[in-house]
Design a protein around this motif. Structure first.
Motif, PDB file in Angstrom:
ATOM      1  N   TYR A   1      -5.980  -7.155  -1.812  1.00 31.39           N
ATOM      2  CA  TYR A   1      -5.545  -7.150  -2.288  1.00 31.39           C
ATOM      3  C   TYR A   1      -5.589  -9.084  -2.436  1.00 31.39           C
ATOM      4  O   TYR A   1      -6.306  -8.571  -0.788  1.00 31.39           O
ATOM      5  CB  TYR A   1      -3.889  -7.205  -1.320  1.00 31.39           C
TER       6      TYR A   1
ATOM      7  N   GLY B   1      -6.917   1.283   3.264  1.00 32.98           N
ATOM      8  CA  GLY B   1      -7.699   2.204   2.544  1.00 32.98           C
ATOM      9  C   GLY B   1      -7.618   3.307   3.296  1.00 32.98           C
ATOM     10  O   GLY B   1      -6.682   3.424   4.796  1.00 32.98           O
TER      11      GLY B   1
ATOM     12  N   GLN C   1     -17.477  -3.014   0.985  1.00 29.76           N
ATOM     13  CA  GLN C   1     -15.791  -3.654  -0.096  1.00 29.76           C
ATOM     14  C   GLN C   1     -16.868  -4.957  -0.171  1.00 29.76           C
ATOM     15  O   GLN C   1     -16.748  -5.809   0.742  1.00 29.76           O
ATOM     16  CB  GLN C   1     -14.810  -3.595   0.751  1.00 29.76           C
TER      17      GLN C   1
ATOM     18  N   GLU D   1       2.375   1.405  -3.338  1.00 27.90           N
ATOM     19  CA  GLU D   1       1.464   2.430  -4.441  1.00 27.90           C
ATOM     20  C   GLU D   1       1.056   3.606  -4.095  1.00 27.90           C
ATOM     21  O   GLU D   1       1.104   4.482  -5.200  1.00 27.90           O
ATOM     22  CB  GLU D   1       0.423   1.308  -3.986  1.00 27.90           C
TER      23      GLU D   1
ATOM     24  N   GLU E   1       0.863  -0.721   0.160  1.00 28.10           N
ATOM     25  CA  GLU E   1      -0.222   0.018  -0.042  1.00 28.10           C
ATOM     26  C   GLU E   1       0.594   1.068   0.085  1.00 28.10           C
ATOM     27  O   GLU E   1       0.552   1.959  -1.054  1.00 28.10           O
ATOM     28  CB  GLU E   1      -1.053   0.301   1.221  1.00 28.10           C
TER      29      GLU E   1
ATOM     30  N   ASN F   1      -8.070  -0.328  -1.308  1.00 26.66           N
ATOM     31  CA  ASN F   1      -8.040  -0.918  -2.442  1.00 26.66           C
ATOM     32  C   ASN F   1      -7.575  -2.754  -1.908  1.00 26.66           C
ATOM     33  O   ASN F   1      -7.634  -3.054  -0.620  1.00 26.66           O
ATOM     34  CB  ASN F   1      -6.213  -1.065  -2.680  1.00 26.66           C
TER      35      ASN F   1
ATOM     36  N   ASN G   1      -9.020 -11.553   0.983  1.00 30.23           N
ATOM     37  CA  ASN G   1      -7.974 -10.274   0.701  1.00 30.23           C
ATOM     38  C   ASN G   1      -8.390 -10.007   1.409  1.00 30.23           C
ATOM     39  O   ASN G   1      -9.104  -9.564   2.603  1.00 30.23           O
ATOM     40  CB  ASN G   1      -9.753  -9.740  -0.523  1.00 30.23           C
TER      41      ASN G   1
ATOM     42  N   ASP H   1     -11.555   5.385  -1.191  1.00 35.13           N
ATOM     43  CA  ASP H   1      -9.876   4.496  -1.905  1.00 35.13           C
ATOM     44  C   ASP H   1      -9.413   3.330  -1.416  1.00 35.13           C
ATOM     45  O   ASP H   1      -8.573   2.773  -1.332  1.00 35.13           O
ATOM     46  CB  ASP H   1      -8.683   4.987  -2.252  1.00 35.13           C
TER      47      ASP H   1
ATOM     48  N   HIS I   1      -8.378  -5.832   3.276  1.00 30.85           N
ATOM     49  CA  HIS I   1      -7.979  -4.372   2.521  1.00 30.85           C
ATOM     50  C   HIS I   1      -7.030  -3.444   2.937  1.00 30.85           C
ATOM     51  O   HIS I   1      -6.952  -3.565   3.966  1.00 30.85           O
ATOM     52  CB  HIS I   1      -9.766  -4.245   3.266  1.00 30.85           C
TER      53      HIS I   1
ATOM     54  N   HIS J   1      -3.646   5.593   6.354  1.00 31.22           N
ATOM     55  CA  HIS J   1      -3.898   4.849   6.102  1.00 31.22           C
ATOM     56  C   HIS J   1      -3.802   3.001   6.761  1.00 31.22           C
ATOM     57  O   HIS J   1      -2.995   2.987   6.689  1.00 31.22           O
ATOM     58  CB  HIS J   1      -3.287   4.316   4.477  1.00 31.22           C
TER      59      HIS J   1
END
Lengths: 440, 312, 379
Positions: free
Chosen positions: A420, A401, A312, A185, A182, A418, A397, A416, A399, A302
């Motif tokens: 993974y 953001g 999500q 990114e 993250e 993301n 997954n 926002d 998470h 984040h």
């Protein structure tokens, strides 16, 4: 399929096939309405299944500082049990859930549950407690699905051959690496030269920092300028904030959670730490979603939300998450966090596996049969699709953001986000995480 | 770098005053009553929970701060709330002393420890009954930080920390004034030094003891309230670590010595912060206070201001 | 008249060994206790009582027996005995985890050695201290050790170390055992240690050394004048008492098969060990074991039965402080006498109820008046 696609277009038969063929699995995935009220579709023959209810035990932190996480897990387990019982139980057997404070007595709690004749146990939150329990679980032979207790080395190195012990929540590596990915990114690998860490002073915090360091060094060739370990449940972190301020690292990593997370962010804001760093990443920061205030979240922070973030996939597309969110808000007046899913998912993993076993065997399974069924068992929750791998570790997954404030919810949200996939942030089977990262 | 040493020192002083507020009550009780009160940490926790309720009520009466004037008003109201919460500890402390502690002054020390440990356990569940099992937060920290202090210091530093330091100094000054200048304070000291003599000149030791225990409870509660209006939550068992650290503080300073408690608290605060921030030894953060205590005790067994069983 | 009984002052005393004379009631109680102790594995099989918790309680009780040597005889209150319990447990765990030692006996011996060395060092430093300073200094060393283990990767931080060399249970008596057999055999190993160590303690207490400790406890200066090397004797007693903690801790590691810092090294564990001694009866040899079982049972399992389990434990301790000042075991004779008297004179029961009510009324009255004084001042 992953949780990403919408099940709206499915008809009943497709839905049952996708969700593992039973009404129970469908209900726990949050898609019971697809059955259209015809609730015995796909259920097992209940010939050789005992009538008495399933006795289950959950140990979790209900008291004190770690209750911020533990109570969410309790709500999650209760919600899953409620849905199971509302849908006729597991092959007709309802679940009775006993909850006990885990304290420091993890082993004793498990033993007591087994002595009381529990059919299955869930918990704990503590990784050290979980580690102490695993061999005992194999000796006593009553399945335990850990809600949390996420130290990575547990199933990778310490107990690769366990039979009856499972863990639902993603392990440390997945979330610490997700934090490193993250950071890259958001800022770009070239922009990250230095990093610092503030992590709770115990095994989990030390582990997370080590893995994050490995990851960020591989991805961005960054240099560690400070690493501090405030006491768990500390009442002051200003020293560590001061040290970060004087080093001005590009990225600050923190695995602080619960009251430690709010304390850190509050003191960081008061000392302008967010002006002295480009980014703060914390894999468990969203666990305190219900406890932040608006001012705590200013700046580039984040937060991770492990294997579940309620919005999500976006709740306007994915009704199971929206339904769960509404139900939890109404029932408990909180925002469900990843620890809610720890409890919900642990119960769901076991219940759907038991349901499947009954359908295959035509009778109630023994503990070893159920354990075998849990290996490579795939199931849905409102968080999406999960697998329980052969190493007894759950994979879902991860998470991440940006932490932001929502006036509407009066709580923290992630923007926002993301997502993974497990294979992005965890090693392939048979490889240990540290070797895998070093080979990047 | 110089500035960061200054900030680390300020952090240490701030933390030292937090410890002083907790330890002052413990040292007063020990100095006069000769009782090491293990339940002291739970009285501290009780203050932290009470201020949550009191400030929750008061916050309904005033608006959140927007500018300097409203921020100062907010600060005054919150501090008043902390005092009000601590004031609840006066009757609680008095009742605990009269009911449980008084009958065991003559018993061996271990029974006093056992009794106060039992009170510790019971108080935890009293708070569990009153406020539930999850942590609670007053949410006043950011509001208090709006009170401008940056101009005074010349650099940015959390106003709340400055307030704690000032309040800590005020507590110390008040205690010194009380024991030095007031009649009641002198009576308490006389009782601490010689119970029989005090009784002979007509002092009721029962009342003195109750008063002192209530005072000790008050300062424990006030310390908890001051912590809880800051960035920390109030939670069950929050009293355990501060209790153990207060032992360290009062032992370093000399049991029963107020001056000693202040110096001990500041030493523990500053040295534990320097250990991490200046010396760069984060792995010693936890052990530092205890190492300091062991070293001082071995070198100077009576502590820095060796009073034993009397207030000074 | 057999070899095992003596008559004195018209009473028959039982004398199982030279120097130990018990009244008939004491002997009967002791025998019942021994039978109960040996039957624990069977009792727990047919009742809902927890076998492993009782086992744990006995181990903490054994540590309390060691602590009681200081408490009862030299009158020193140690608030740091978890240091030795923890050192014993970690000593065994390190051998199993880092060195793959599989013999249970070697693990135990290793643990005991570590604990004894720690006790030697700490004892040397604290032997000259008295009262609260002794208590707080032992506490400080305990916490230093705790902080050290908690922050060390070698000890795996707070997650602790497994006591499973090569992933299996340690060998007991050279045998690789099934889980059930392991726990029962380990229990009888514990019982054997307990009996031997209780006997040794009884010997120590009744030796000239034990008398000297009594003298030190009563008045150090006087003890010094009559030629007792006070500091050295306190040091020796401290080390012996640490050794007891080490044996208990080592066995605890073998029982739990995983050692973490909080349950064995945290300073409040020291407090618990101390309170076990008082709870069971400081003035008795076996009392601390009873206290250990009772307190551990409350601390570990009360949570399963009541919501306010802290308070329950607290109330039990209050009862001991106010109603059983000699501890559970120490007060047995008085309870027995009292019950016997009340069986003869049922009227006494009414008086009891009256006096309890009166003392509650008194306490409440006192509280109200002091609160009034504190709030409104003296008129």
């Amino acid at each position: 399929m992953t949780g990403g696609s919408s099940p709206d277009g499915l008809n009943r038969r497709d839905a049952l096939r996708v969700f593992g063929g039973s009404a129970l699995a469908l209900a726990l995935a949050g898609c019971a309405e697809l059955l259209g009220g015809d609730d015995d579709v796909g259920d097992a023959e209940e010939g050789d299944v005992p009538d008495e209810p399933i006795e289950a035990g959950l140990q979790t932190f209900r008291e004190g500082a770690p209750a911020v996480l533990g109570v969410q897990a309790e709500y999650g387990a209760e919600t899953a049990v409620g849905r199971i019982n509302d849908n006729g139980g597991v092959a007709g057997r309802e679940i009775e859930l006993d909850v006990v404070e885990e304290g420091d007595e993890h082993l004793e709690n498990y033993q007591q549950f087994v002595d009381e004749g529990k059919d299955v146990t869930f918990g704990p939150i503590s990784s050290g407690g979980h580690e102490a329990m695993v061999p005992e679980i194999d000796d006593r032979g009553v399945i335990n699905v850990a809600t949390d207790g996420t130290v990575t080395t547990l199933y990778e190195e310490d107990f690769p051959d366990t039979t009856y012990s499972f863990r639902f929540q993603n392990h440390d590596v997945m979330e610490a690496l997700a934090a490193a990915v993250e950071a890259v990114e958001i800022l770009g690998a070239d922009e990250i030269d230095t990093y610092a860490g503030i992590n709770p002073n115990y095994a989990f915090g030390q582990d997370e920092m080590e893995i994050f360091s490995l990851g960020i060094q591989q991805l961005a060739d960054a240099e560690e300028v400070y690493s501090g370990f405030p006491d768990l449940g500390a009442d002051d972190m200003s020293t560590h904030v001061t040290n970060v301020n004087s080093e001005e690292p590009d990225v600050v990593f923190t695995s602080c959670w619960g009251g430690d997370a709010t304390l850190l962010l509050q003191q960081a804001q008061a000392s302008d730490m967010l002006e002295n760093t480009e980014l703060v990443v914390g894999p468990v920061l969203y666990g305190s979603a219900n406890d932040y205030e608006e001012g705590d979240l200013e700046g580039p922070i984040h937060g991770g939300s492990r294997n579940f973030y309620w919005d999500q996939p976006a709740t306007d597309q994915w009704t199971p998450a929206a339904d769960l969110f509404d139900e939890v808000r109404e029932e408990y007046d909180v925002i469900p966090t990843a620890h809610f899913m720890s409890g919900y998912g642990a119960v769901t993993a076991w219940a759907t596996a038991a349901d499947k076993a009954v359908r295959i065997l035509g009778r109630w399974p023994e503990q070893d049969e159920l354990a075998a069924m849990l290996e490579e068992h795939g199931f849905f929750t409102p968080a999406g699709y999960h697998t329980m791998a052969t190493d007894h570790q759950g994979y879902s997954n991860a998470h991440f953001g940006e932490l932001a404030w929502s006036d509407e919810l009066d709580a923290a949200v992630l923007e926002d986000v993301n997502v993974y996939a497990p294979e992005e942030v965890s090693p392939p089977p048979g490889t240990t995480s540290r070797d895998w990262i070093e080979g990047w | 770098m110089v500035e960061s040493v200054v900030v680390h020192t300020l952090n240490g002083i701030y933390y030292g005053f937090v410890l002083f507020m907790i330890a002052s009550g413990l040292t007063i009780i020990f100095g006069v009553l000769g009782i090491l009160n293990l339940a002291h940490g739970e009285l501290y926790a009780l203050g932290a929970f009470l201020v949550f309720s009191v400030v929750g009520f008061l916050a309904g009466l005033i608006a959140a701060p927007t500018d300097t004037v409203t921020a100062v008003i907010f600060g005054v109201v919150v501090l008043a709330g902390a005092l009000a919460a601590a004031a609840v500890l006066l009757p609680v402390g008095a009742a605990l002393e009269a009911t449980f502690v008084r009958p065991i002054y003559e018993r061996e020390e271990v029974y006093q420890l056992l009794l106060t440990y039992a009170l510790l356990l019971i108080l935890i569940d009293v708070m569990k009954f009153g406020w539930g099992t999850s942590p609670v937060s007053t949410g006043t920290y950011s509001g208090l930080n709006r009170i401008p202090t940056t101009e005074v210091l010349g650099f940015s530093y959390p106003s709340y920390n400055v307030i704690v330091i000032l309040v800590g100094i005020a507590v110390f000054a008040w205690l010194v004034w009380f024991f030095d200048r007031t009649k009641t304070g002198r009576i308490v000291r006389a009782t601490a030094i010689n119970r029989e003599m005090a009784t002979a000149i007509g002092v009721s030791t029962d009342r003195t003891f109750t008063l002192v225990f209530a005072m000790g409870a008050f300062f424990a509660g006030f310390g908890g309230a001051m912590v809880s209006i800051g960035p920390s939550d109030a939670f069950l068992e929050m009293g355990l670590d501060p209790l153990v650290l207060s032992f360290v503080v009062i032992v370093i300073g000399g049991l029963g010595s107020l001056k000693g408690a202040l110096v001990g608290a500041l030493l523990v605060g500053v040295i534990s912060r320097w250990t991490v921030g200046v010396f760069g030894l984060p792995q010693l953060e936890l052990a530092a206070p205890f190492l300091l205590m062991a070293i001082i005790l071995l070198a100077k067994p009576e502590g820095l201001y060796g009073t034993w069983g009397e207030i000074e | 008249m057999s070899r095992f009984t003596v008559d004195r002052d018209g009473e028959t005393y039982v004398r199982p060994i030279e120097g130990l004379e018990l009244t008939r009631r004491q002997a009967a109680l002791g025998l019942v206790g021994l039978v109960l102790l040996l039957a624990v594995p069977d009792i727990t099989r047919v009742t809902p009582l927890s076998f492993s918790i009782i086992h744990q309680g006995i181990l903490f009780g054994l540590a309390a027996v060691g602590l009681n040597l200081l408490l009862r005889h030299t009158e020193l209150v140690s608030f740091g005995h978890a240091a030795f319990f923890g050192a014993g447990a970690y000593g065994a765990a390190v051998l199993a985890h880092h060195y793959a030692v599989s013999s249970g006996l070697v693990l135990l011996v290793g643990g005991v050695l570590v604990a004894t060395v720690v006790a030697l060092v700490v004892g040397y430093l604290v032997a000259g201290y008295l009262d609260i300073y002794f208590a707080l200094l032992t506490l400080a060393f305990n916490q230093v050790l705790f902080a050290f283990v908690l922050q060390s990767r070698y000890f795996n931080f707070n997650d602790g170390l497994a006591v499973r060399p090569e992933g299996t249970r340690p060998l007991l008596l050279g045998l690789e055992l099934s889980p059930g057999a392991y726990s029962v055999i380990l229990y009888y190993v514990t019982v054997a240690f307990l009996l031997v160590m209780l006997f040794a303690m009884w010997k120590i207490v009744n030796s000239p050394f034990g008398r000297a400790l009594d003298a030190i406890g009563q008045d150090r200066t006087r003890a010094r004048f009559i030629g007792i090397p006070v500091e050295r004797y306190v040091w020796i007693a401290f080390t012996i008492s640490g050794l007891y903690g080490g044996v208990a801790g080592g066995l605890f590691a073998l029982l739990q098969l995983h050692v973490r810092p909080e349950p064995v090294l945290f300073v409040f564990v020291s407090g618990e060990i101390l309170f076990m001694a008082i709870l069971g009866g400081v003035g008795t040899l076996v009392g601390p074991v009873v206290g250990g079982v009772v307190l551990i049972y409350l601390l570990r399992l009360a949570r399963f039965y009541v919501e306010y389990y802290h308070a329950l434990t607290g109330i039990v301790l209050l009862v001991v402080v106010f109603l059983l000042p000699k501890g559970v075991l120490g007060s047995l004779p008085e309870i027995g006498d009292g019950l016997a008297r009340r069986r003869r004179e049922p009227g006494l029961l009414r008086e009891d109820a009256g006096s309890v009510a009166e003392s509650i009324r008194d306490g409440a009255g006192r509280a109200v008046s002091t609160v009034r004084i504190v709030v409104f001042g003296v008129k």
